[in-house]
Every structure is written in C-alpha cells, then in structure tokens.
Motif scaffolding. Structure first.
Motif, PDB file in Angstrom:
ATOM      1  N   MET A  25       0.816  -1.207   0.000  1.00 29.38           N
ATOM      2  CA  MET A  25       0.000   0.000   0.000  1.00 29.38           C
ATOM      3  C   MET A  25       0.857   1.268   0.000  1.00 29.38           C
ATOM      4  SD  MET A  25      -3.261  -0.658  -0.255  1.00 29.38           S
ATOM      5  CE  MET A  25      -4.178   0.645   0.567  1.00 29.38           C
ATOM      6  N   ILE A  26       1.955   1.270   0.731  1.00 34.13           N
ATOM      7  CA  ILE A  26       2.860   2.427   0.705  1.00 34.13           C
ATOM      8  C   ILE A  26       3.388   2.633  -0.709  1.00 34.13           C
ATOM      9  CG2 ILE A  26       5.131   3.260   1.458  1.00 34.13           C
ATOM     10  CD1 ILE A  26       4.421   2.056   4.254  1.00 34.13           C
ATOM     11  N   GLU A  27       3.800   1.547  -1.358  1.00 35.93           N
ATOM     12  CA  GLU A  27       4.283   1.641  -2.740  1.00 35.93           C
ATOM     13  C   GLU A  27       3.183   2.173  -3.657  1.00 35.93           C
ATOM     14  OE1 GLU A  27       6.059  -1.209  -6.306  1.00 35.93           O
ATOM     15  OE2 GLU A  27       5.955  -2.011  -4.269  1.00 35.93           O
ATOM     16  N   SER A  28       1.978   1.663  -3.494  1.00 37.93           N
ATOM     17  CA  SER A  28       0.865   2.073  -4.340  1.00 37.93           C
ATOM     18  C   SER A  28       0.510   3.544  -4.124  1.00 37.93           C
ATOM     19  CB  SER A  28      -0.348   1.182  -4.083  1.00 37.93           C
ATOM     20  OG  SER A  28      -1.392   1.506  -4.963  1.00 37.93           O
ATOM     21  N   TRP A  29       0.464   3.976  -2.868  1.00 41.05           N
ATOM     22  CA  TRP A  29       0.164   5.382  -2.582  1.00 41.05           C
ATOM     23  C   TRP A  29       1.229   6.291  -3.192  1.00 41.05           C
ATOM     24  CZ3 TRP A  29      -3.191   8.449   0.651  1.00 41.05           C
ATOM     25  CH2 TRP A  29      -4.367   7.774   1.001  1.00 41.05           C
ATOM     26  N   ARG A  30       2.474   5.911  -3.061  1.00 32.02           N
ATOM     27  CA  ARG A  30       3.548   6.750  -3.606  1.00 32.02           C
ATOM     28  C   ARG A  30       3.464   6.808  -5.132  1.00 32.02           C
ATOM     29  NH1 ARG A  30       6.372   8.639   0.398  1.00 32.02           N
ATOM     30  NH2 ARG A  30       6.725   7.457   2.297  1.00 32.02           N
ATOM     31  N   GLU A  31       3.091   5.702  -5.773  1.00 33.86           N
ATOM     32  CA  GLU A  31       2.908   5.693  -7.227  1.00 33.86           C
ATOM     33  C   GLU A  31       1.707   6.540  -7.644  1.00 33.86           C
ATOM     34  OE1 GLU A  31       4.238   1.080  -8.322  1.00 33.86           O
ATOM     35  OE2 GLU A  31       2.119   1.539  -7.961  1.00 33.86           O
ATOM     36  N   SER A  32       0.612   6.340  -6.951  1.00 34.27           N
ATOM     37  CA  SER A  32      -0.662   6.940  -7.351  1.00 34.27           C
ATOM     38  C   SER A  32      -0.759   8.434  -7.072  1.00 34.27           C
ATOM     39  CB  SER A  32      -1.815   6.243  -6.631  1.00 34.27           C
ATOM     40  OG  SER A  32      -1.856   4.877  -6.952  1.00 34.27           O
ATOM     41  N   TYR A  93     -11.384   1.318   0.045  1.00 33.00           N
ATOM     42  CA  TYR A  93     -10.305   1.548  -0.905  1.00 33.00           C
ATOM     43  C   TYR A  93     -10.057   0.312  -1.749  1.00 33.00           C
ATOM     44  CZ  TYR A  93      -7.495  -0.607   2.815  1.00 33.00           C
ATOM     45  OH  TYR A  93      -7.019  -1.439   3.785  1.00 33.00           O
ATOM     46  N   LEU A  94      -9.448   0.544  -2.890  1.00 34.52           N
ATOM     47  CA  LEU A  94      -9.014  -0.494  -3.824  1.00 34.52           C
ATOM     48  C   LEU A  94      -7.722   0.009  -4.449  1.00 34.52           C
ATOM     49  CD1 LEU A  94      -9.223  -2.952  -5.749  1.00 34.52           C
ATOM     50  CD2 LEU A  94     -10.786  -1.598  -7.145  1.00 34.52           C
ATOM     51  N   TYR A  95      -6.661  -0.766  -4.294  1.00 31.60           N
ATOM     52  CA  TYR A  95      -5.369  -0.386  -4.868  1.00 31.60           C
ATOM     53  C   TYR A  95      -4.738  -1.582  -5.551  1.00 31.60           C
ATOM     54  CZ  TYR A  95      -5.517   4.030  -2.435  1.00 31.60           C
ATOM     55  OH  TYR A  95      -5.886   5.280  -2.010  1.00 31.60           O
ATOM     56  N   VAL A  96      -4.117  -1.317  -6.684  1.00 30.81           N
ATOM     57  CA  VAL A  96      -3.329  -2.305  -7.418  1.00 30.81           C
ATOM     58  C   VAL A  96      -2.028  -1.608  -7.796  1.00 30.81           C
ATOM     59  CG1 VAL A  96      -3.177  -3.730  -9.501  1.00 30.81           C
ATOM     60  CG2 VAL A  96      -5.379  -3.480  -8.329  1.00 30.81           C
ATOM     61  N   LEU A  97      -0.910  -2.284  -7.581  1.00 28.04           N
ATOM     62  CA  LEU A  97       0.373  -1.694  -7.967  1.00 28.04           C
ATOM     63  C   LEU A  97       0.362  -1.384  -9.465  1.00 28.04           C
ATOM     64  CD1 LEU A  97       2.857  -3.973  -5.982  1.00 28.04           C
ATOM     65  CD2 LEU A  97       2.189  -1.610  -5.453  1.00 28.04           C
ATOM     66  N   GLN A  98       0.942  -0.252  -9.845  1.00 26.45           N
ATOM     67  CA  GLN A  98       0.907   0.175 -11.239  1.00 26.45           C
ATOM     68  C   GLN A  98       1.522  -0.851 -12.185  1.00 26.45           C
ATOM     69  OE1 GLN A  98       2.504   4.143 -11.661  1.00 26.45           O
ATOM     70  NE2 GLN A  98       0.719   5.076 -10.705  1.00 26.45           N
ATOM     71  N   SER A  99       2.560  -1.530 -11.747  1.00 26.61           N
ATOM     72  CA  SER A  99       3.216  -2.507 -12.631  1.00 26.61           C
ATOM     73  C   SER A  99       2.342  -3.745 -12.878  1.00 26.61           C
ATOM     74  CB  SER A  99       4.581  -2.914 -12.069  1.00 26.61           C
ATOM     75  OG  SER A  99       4.455  -3.406 -10.762  1.00 26.61           O
ATOM     76  N   TYR A 100       1.228  -3.861 -12.167  1.00 25.68           N
ATOM     77  CA  TYR A 100       0.303  -4.984 -12.357  1.00 25.68           C
ATOM     78  C   TYR A 100      -1.062  -4.507 -12.860  1.00 25.68           C
ATOM     79  CZ  TYR A 100       3.844  -7.614  -9.965  1.00 25.68           C
ATOM     80  OH  TYR A 100       5.039  -8.198  -9.626  1.00 25.68           O
ATOM     81  N   ALA A 101      -1.152  -3.240 -13.223  1.00 24.31           N
ATOM     82  CA  ALA A 101      -2.402  -2.679 -13.717  1.00 24.31           C
ATOM     83  C   ALA A 101      -2.745  -3.257 -15.085  1.00 24.31           C
ATOM     84  CB  ALA A 101      -2.285  -1.157 -13.809  1.00 24.31           C
ATOM     85  N   HIS A 132      -7.419  10.770 -12.076  1.00 31.39           N
ATOM     86  CA  HIS A 132      -8.172  10.521 -13.302  1.00 31.39           C
ATOM     87  C   HIS A 132      -8.190   9.055 -13.708  1.00 31.39           C
ATOM     88  CE1 HIS A 132      -8.539  14.821 -13.549  1.00 31.39           C
ATOM     89  NE2 HIS A 132      -7.225  14.939 -13.490  1.00 31.39           N
ATOM     90  N   ALA A 133      -7.091   8.349 -13.473  1.00 31.60           N
ATOM     91  CA  ALA A 133      -7.047   6.924 -13.833  1.00 31.60           C
ATOM     92  C   ALA A 133      -8.068   6.137 -13.012  1.00 31.60           C
ATOM     93  CB  ALA A 133      -5.641   6.364 -13.628  1.00 31.60           C
ATOM     94  N   ALA A 134      -8.154   6.425 -11.719  1.00 30.03           N
ATOM     95  CA  ALA A 134      -9.117   5.713 -10.867  1.00 30.03           C
ATOM     96  C   ALA A 134     -10.548   6.063 -11.266  1.00 30.03           C
ATOM     97  CB  ALA A 134      -8.876   6.043  -9.392  1.00 30.03           C
TER      98      ALA A 134
END
Length: 165
Positions: A25-32, A93-101, A132-134
C-alpha cells in the motif's frame, strides 16, 4: 491479463499479511499520488495510516471484506469494503500496484468484494478528484459521479461515486 500471461489469484487477507499489505500500500500510494498529494502529507499518511498495525486492525474487522490479489505469492492488490445501512456497500479503498495494472486485478477484486455481500443494492466510494485513472476505471465498471465528498481543508478534493448493483 496483459502481456504477461501469468495468472493472479485472489483470497481473503489474513492477519499475517499485514506487513506485506503495508509495504504494497505504501508503494501504491507513492505511485498513485506523487503528483496529487504533497510529499510531506504523503509521508505522514504512509507513516500513520499504512502501518502493519493499522492493517491488523482492519483485517480483524469481522464485518469487513478484505481481499488481496497475489501474483507469484506477492501481494499486488488489496480491497477493503464495509457494509452500510440501506443495503449499501462502501468500498473504503481499492489499490493495485501500477506494474500490475490492466490485468483485470482491480475488476476481479471489486467483483469479489461485491460477492462478499450478497443482496446489497448499491455501492459507493470516494476518489481523489485529480486521480483521473481511478475515476476512469470506476466509470468503466459502471460507477458514476454523485458529487463532491466532504474533505478537510488541508486535503485534496474528493468526489463520491456510486453504482446500483
């Protein structure tokens, strides 16, 4: 599933997933949110709200639906949903790492969360106005914008999205 055809799996999140969930989640938040939330605020959120201890609390809630998506035993996505009054479901919430989107992970997590609450008539969620992506993802799923979501003055603006199930 995208270019990499390796399948992912979805299962209920377990208490011992908390450290991996925190890291994901930390990785995802930093990406998003790197261009949406100021770095100082993002660091604060990561250190206060995305800790393993906070995930253990969320995972202990017997009323919640907590699911993880796994790719080669790595947690790459997470959804947290709660039942509400009036036959409603809140997607916290719903999060997916960008590299797995773009592999169907978000859709599978969302559909699976709906299945956790049979008979629910509608779902709602909040999303940052500048994410915007979400927003596009949720609209493609059938959600529509239902207006602004109340947010504190020092936080980015959010919109409420909803859909009938």
């Amino acid at each position: 599933m995208g270019a990499d055809q390796t399948p992912f799996s979805v299962r209920t999140a377990l208490l011992w997933d908390a450290p991996m969930l925190s890291a994901m989640m930390i990785e995802s938040w930093r990406e998003s949110y790197v261009e949406i939330i100021p770095t100082e605020k993002l660091n604060e959120i990561c250190s206060v709200w995305l800790t393993p201890e906070k995930f253990k609390e969320r995972l202990s809630d017997q009323n919640a639906c907590n699911l993880v998506a796994l790719f080669n035993r790595k947690i790459v996505g997470h959804i947290h949903a709660l039942p509400r009054k009036n036959n409603s479901l809140l997607v916290v919430y719903l999060y997916v790492l960008q590299s797995y989107a773009r592999r169907g992970i978000g859709r599978t997590l969302l559909t699976s969360a709906f299945e956790c609450f049979p008979g629910v008539a509608h779902a709602e969620l909040g999303v940052l106005e500048d994410n915007h992506a979400a927003i596009a993802f949720y609209k493609s799923f059938g959600f529509y914008e239902a207006g602004p979501e109340p947010t504190p003055a020092d936080e980015p603006s959010c919109i409420k999205m909803t859909m009938a199930l």
